[in-house]
Design a protein around this motif. Structure first.
Motif, PDB file in Angstrom:
ATOM      1  N   ILE A  34      50.922  20.726  25.567  1.00 48.26           N
ATOM      2  CA  ILE A  34      51.102  22.023  26.603  1.00 48.26           C
ATOM      3  C   ILE A  34      49.522  22.354  27.178  1.00 48.26           C
ATOM      4  CG2 ILE A  34      53.744  22.056  26.085  1.00 48.26           C
ATOM      5  CD1 ILE A  34      52.576  24.988  25.810  1.00 48.26           C
ATOM      6  N   GLY A  35      48.657  22.192  26.814  1.00 43.37           N
ATOM      7  CA  GLY A  35      47.545  22.579  27.206  1.00 43.37           C
ATOM      8  C   GLY A  35      46.516  23.595  25.939  1.00 43.37           C
ATOM      9  N   LYS A  36      45.597  23.916  26.266  1.00 45.41           N
ATOM     10  CA  LYS A  36      44.781  24.576  25.949  1.00 45.41           C
ATOM     11  C   LYS A  36      45.500  25.947  25.722  1.00 45.41           C
ATOM     12  CE  LYS A  36      41.386  26.377  26.777  1.00 45.41           C
ATOM     13  NZ  LYS A  36      39.716  26.669  27.835  1.00 45.41           N
ATOM     14  N   VAL A  37      45.387  26.794  23.407  1.00 47.10           N
ATOM     15  CA  VAL A  37      46.300  27.909  23.816  1.00 47.10           C
ATOM     16  C   VAL A  37      45.305  28.749  23.253  1.00 47.10           C
ATOM     17  CG1 VAL A  37      48.254  28.593  22.935  1.00 47.10           C
ATOM     18  CG2 VAL A  37      48.586  26.645  23.203  1.00 47.10           C
ATOM     19  N   ILE A  38      44.890  29.981  23.234  1.00 46.01           N
ATOM     20  CA  ILE A  38      44.225  30.644  22.406  1.00 46.01           C
ATOM     21  C   ILE A  38      44.503  31.950  21.321  1.00 46.01           C
ATOM     22  CG2 ILE A  38      42.237  32.841  22.985  1.00 46.01           C
ATOM     23  CD1 ILE A  38      41.386  31.124  26.073  1.00 46.01           C
ATOM     24  N   VAL A  39      44.199  32.072  20.612  1.00 43.25           N
ATOM     25  CA  VAL A  39      45.317  33.133  19.363  1.00 43.25           C
ATOM     26  C   VAL A  39      44.318  34.192  19.015  1.00 43.25           C
ATOM     27  CG1 VAL A  39      47.534  31.316  19.129  1.00 43.25           C
ATOM     28  CG2 VAL A  39      44.547  30.926  17.736  1.00 43.25           C
ATOM     29  N   ASP A  40      44.624  34.398  18.260  1.00 45.39           N
ATOM     30  CA  ASP A  40      43.403  35.967  17.518  1.00 45.39           C
ATOM     31  C   ASP A  40      43.103  36.918  18.765  1.00 45.39           C
ATOM     32  OD1 ASP A  40      45.178  34.693  14.697  1.00 45.39           O
ATOM     33  OD2 ASP A  40      43.292  33.157  14.671  1.00 45.39           O
ATOM     34  N   ILE A  41      43.198  36.834  19.766  1.00 45.73           N
ATOM     35  CA  ILE A  41      42.313  37.961  20.515  1.00 45.73           C
ATOM     36  C   ILE A  41      44.121  39.036  20.838  1.00 45.73           C
ATOM     37  CG2 ILE A  41      43.223  36.466  22.474  1.00 45.73           C
ATOM     38  CD1 ILE A  41      40.550  37.155  23.197  1.00 45.73           C
ATOM     39  N   ASP A  42      43.480  40.085  21.055  1.00 48.43           N
ATOM     40  CA  ASP A  42      44.367  40.859  21.723  1.00 48.43           C
ATOM     41  C   ASP A  42      45.051  41.202  22.801  1.00 48.43           C
ATOM     42  OD1 ASP A  42      42.438  42.791  22.011  1.00 48.43           O
ATOM     43  OD2 ASP A  42      42.014  43.415  19.963  1.00 48.43           O
ATOM     44  N   GLN A  43      45.363  41.962  23.303  1.00 43.92           N
ATOM     45  CA  GLN A  43      45.996  41.988  24.980  1.00 43.92           C
ATOM     46  C   GLN A  43      44.698  42.651  25.553  1.00 43.92           C
ATOM     47  OE1 GLN A  43      49.485  43.648  25.519  1.00 43.92           O
ATOM     48  NE2 GLN A  43      50.703  42.553  24.535  1.00 43.92           N
ATOM     49  N   GLU A  44      43.891  43.876  25.092  1.00 43.37           N
ATOM     50  CA  GLU A  44      42.895  44.409  25.146  1.00 43.37           C
ATOM     51  C   GLU A  44      41.309  43.352  25.947  1.00 43.37           C
ATOM     52  OE1 GLU A  44      39.918  48.207  24.998  1.00 43.37           O
ATOM     53  OE2 GLU A  44      41.926  47.634  24.235  1.00 43.37           O
ATOM     54  N   GLU A  45      41.798  42.395  24.831  1.00 40.29           N
ATOM     55  CA  GLU A  45      40.197  41.884  25.071  1.00 40.29           C
ATOM     56  C   GLU A  45      40.536  40.653  25.660  1.00 40.29           C
ATOM     57  OE1 GLU A  45      37.636  38.845  21.988  1.00 40.29           O
ATOM     58  OE2 GLU A  45      39.300  40.260  20.728  1.00 40.29           O
TER      59      GLU A  45
END
Length: 743
Positions: free
Chosen positions: A32-43
């Protein structure tokens, strides 16, 4: 949109399990596309801005390209210990672990909230640490990001608890110097300090373990193993340095390497105070150690130099030298201070116990029986890994069977008291591999020698065992584990700092600490390293001072060196007086020897002169007069005006008021011997000698004894004999008296 999100979540979890485990920011490509993980909401807000759509754990962005940001929530939360029974006023610290979808297991104790069934039963000071104060049965939960943990069942009793004996264990490792700076061409020596807890003796201790540890350095998570604690970085930049000892990894120490040489400031930069946390009983003596890092990267034990700041002096009393007495229950902070530099505070939890027992046995009550069977089957970490393993099978939905299990390595040597590490690798029918180290059941052929649990080899005695692992009905081939004798870890020198006078001796004691926690005296085995040399010498531990100054001493054995101890040789009044007396005595003896030498030379000159009394009376009289002239020069009566002999004789007799004309008579005899041609007899020589002695006797009577002693010493230096005596017969003596009267 909801179906799209549902499909995305399923594909995301699937991609997480199919991808290698990684930590930190990363990007995954899904259908379904590119997924970014291991990051918090503030960052995510800082990097990508406000999303076009936001759901509970997923943000949707649509800028230049469409992508999703996924905030992984933990699948499960576990609190440890799960079951515990302990007496009142005993401290307990909880640990909370979160299991994430990518199989990551993280300690989230500091981020968790703790819920108690009865808050009045505990004293709390920091997250996760409590002191029990009221008997009863309690339930404790941990909460993290809206997820609750499994319950912890805690029973607090007033009675005694059966003690489970545990050996000394390593709690933490600190690496010094603190944040050093070094030139690229230089080599830096690091120190590893281990904090140990001996629960049987209720003692915390801090020891150097530098030589028994494995050292690593690197940057950007790329680490290489160093040959020892002496490290040369060869490159400019910031590096992390750490060590491993008994499978425990130290805290990382940051080191900055510069291209140019560094001009260091004077003084101390940082103070490290150890242990960082202690749980003790009232009425006990405890010891804190302060280590200073100087700007030149020197590390020194400064426990005896620092001042101590105690926030609750009614709970803790300082006894000096880093030793403290615990007085009553409570929680106290201690800071070490030297000048303007302060250490971080250490926390000391003080409890009350009549039996002074520290080991808390896990003794489940009857109503916990069902849960105990579950706890006995597996520990918390293994349970979490098994949950993750089963979860992975659900999502992968693959039909595979375990074919073989390999033990790596299949031959391991480990020293007694140290922990080894072996792992188990499962190979499946589809050629995929799985780490089974924590999932399978380990077996040891002789548990009296060593046991294996979770891949960790614990040693108890020397010998050899065979170890294997069983998992899902498959058993691995056996691996050989050889337990060798204990290895020397560190050397401790006592006393640490000493002052001695140059006439005293000091006994240094070297004790070796081995991997099996044994302590042996090795004073007679070590080699001594003395810096600077020449101030002291050491023979079999006996220190003999040679000169004044400060010396640093290390002991070395089997490649292990101790921390340096300071020995200062000081000047004392008694020693100084003794040296002065010896100098005076040696000077006095030297003067005696010198004057004895001059005396013997003078005696030799006298005998040489008297030898011509019978051989050549003329020569004897002439030389006798010359000897007298030198004596007169010594007495300050020299013939400075170069007068004729007879005029010179009258002048001397007038100066010294000599009325018997003895010098004048001797001068007449001298002129007769020197200028006449008739033969002179022995009686002439005897008359001259008698007149010579008579004049000297009259001359000496004109001086006091002290002045006369001084003049006598001068004549000895010139090797001039004074009075001369010779044995003659009676006829010569009578003739001498007649001739003397005629003169």
């Amino acid at each position: 949109m909801k179906s799209k999100i549902f499909n995305f979540v399923f594909l995301l979890i699937l991609s997480l399990f199919c991808s290698p485990i990684s930590y930190g920011y990363q990007t995954l490509n899904s259908s379904i596309g590119k997924v970014i993980v291991d990051i918090d909401q503030e960052e995510a807000l800082e990097k990508f801005g406000v999303p076009i759509a936001a759901y509970e754990d997923i943000w949707h962005y649509s800028a230049e390209e469409e992508f999703f940001v996924y905030f992984a929530s933990p699948l499960s939360l576990h609190i440890y210990p799960v079951l515990c029974e302990l007496p009142m006023f005993v401290p307990l610290e909880f640990r909370v672990f979160a299991s994430f979808p990518n199989l990551e297991i993280k300690d989230v104790t500091s981020e968790s909230e703790f819920l108690f069934s009865d808050y009045s039963g505990f004293i709390t000071d920091k997250e996760g640490a409590i002191i029990t104060k009221k008997p009863g049965d309690y339930v404790i939960l941990a909460k993290y990001k809206g997820i609750f943990s499994n319950p912890c069942y805690l029973r607090v009793k007033e009675g005694k608890i059966t003690k489970v004996k545990e050996e000394e264990r390593l709690l933490a490792i600190d690496v010094l110097p603190y944040k050093p700076e070094i030139a690229r061409t230089d080599t830096l020596e690091f120190v590893a300090l281990g904090t140990f807890l001996n629960q049987e003796k209720n003692k915390y201790s801090v020891r150097e373990i530098s030589y028994g540890a494995h050292w690593f350095f690197g940057k950007d998570e790329n680490f290489i193993r160093a040959e020892g604690r002496l490290i040369n970085f060869h490159q400019v930049g910031k590096f992390d340095v750490f060590c491993k000892y008994n499978n425990l990894e130290s805290y990382h120490q940051e080191c900055e390497v510069k291209d140019a040489s560094i001009s260091f400031k004077q003084g101390i930069k940082h103070i490290t105070l150890l242990p960082e946390f202690m749980s003790v009983y009232s009425g006990e003596n405890i010891t804190l150690k302060a280590y200073g890092t100087y700007y030149n990267n020197k590390v020194e034990d400064i426990t005896d130099k620092v001042l101590w700041d105690i926030n609750k002096k009614e709970l803790l009393q300082g006894l000096g030298g880093g030793v403290f007495l615990t007085r009553s229950k409570g929680i106290v902070s201690v800071i070490a201070r030297l000048g303007e530099v302060k250490s971080l505070p250490v926390k000391i939890v003080i409890s009350i116990s009549d039996e002074k027992q520290r080991d808390v046995a896990i003794m489940p009550p009857d109503f916990y029986k069902n849960k105990i069977e579950e706890i006995k089957r597996k520990d918390v970490i293994r349970q979490m890994r098994n949950d993750a393993y089963r979860l992975s099978d659900v999502f992968l939905k693959k039909d595979r069977t375990l074919s073989i299990i390999k033990i790596i390595p299949d031959y391991l040597k480990v020293n007694l008291g140290m922990e080894g590490k072996i792992s188990a690798l499962g190979i499946y029918s589809d050629n995929s591999q799985e780490d089974l180290t924590l999932l399978g059941e380990w077996h040891s052929s002789d548990i009296r020698i060593a046991t294996v649990s979770g891949g960790k080899v614990s040693t108890f005695s020397t010998g050899q065992i065979n170890a294997n692992l069983s998992f899902h009905g498959v058993t691995s081939p056996q691996a050989t584990v050889v337990v060798e004798p204990a290895k020397l870890v560190s050397i401790i020198l006592n006393p640490h700092h000493s002052k001695i006078s140059i006439k005293d001796n000091l006994t240094l004691r070297a004790e070796g600490y081995y991997t099996d926690s044994s302590l042996k005296e090795i004073t007679h085995l070590v080699n001594w390293e003395i810096t600077p040399s020449g101030l002291i010498k050491i023979e079999k531990g006996m220190v003999k001072p040679l000169w004044f100054g400060l010396t640093k001493v290390r002991a070395e054995y089997e490649g292990i060196k101790s921390l340096p101890v300071n020995i200062k040789v000081i000047l004392t009044f008694e020693w100084l007086m003794g040296v002065l007396l010896k100098i005076i005595l040696f000077m006095f003896l030297g003067i005696i020897v010198i004057f004895m030498t001059f005396y013997l030379l003078t005696i030799s000159a006298r005998n040489k002169l008297l030898a011509y009394f019978h051989k050549d009376p003329r020569w004897f009289i002439v030389n006798l007069y010359d000897n007298l002239k030198i004596i007169l020069v010594v007495f300050g009566l020299g013939n400075k005006e170069r007068l004729p002999p007879l005029s010179y004789a009258r002048m001397v007799e007038n100066i010294k008021s000599i009325e018997d004309n003895c010098l004048l008579r001797l001068t007449v005899k001298f002129e007769e011997a020197k200028y006449s041609h008739h033969i002179l007899q022995g009686t002439d020589a005897l008359v001259a000698l008698d007149t010579y002695n008579e004049f000297l006797q009259t001359l000496f009577s004109r001086y006091n004894k002290l002045h006369l002693l001084y003049k006598y010493c001068l004549t000895l230096i010139h090797r001039i004999p004074l009075r001369l005596y010779i044995t003659v017969n009676q006829d010569d003596a009578a003739s001498c008296q007649t001739n003397s009267k005629m003169l």
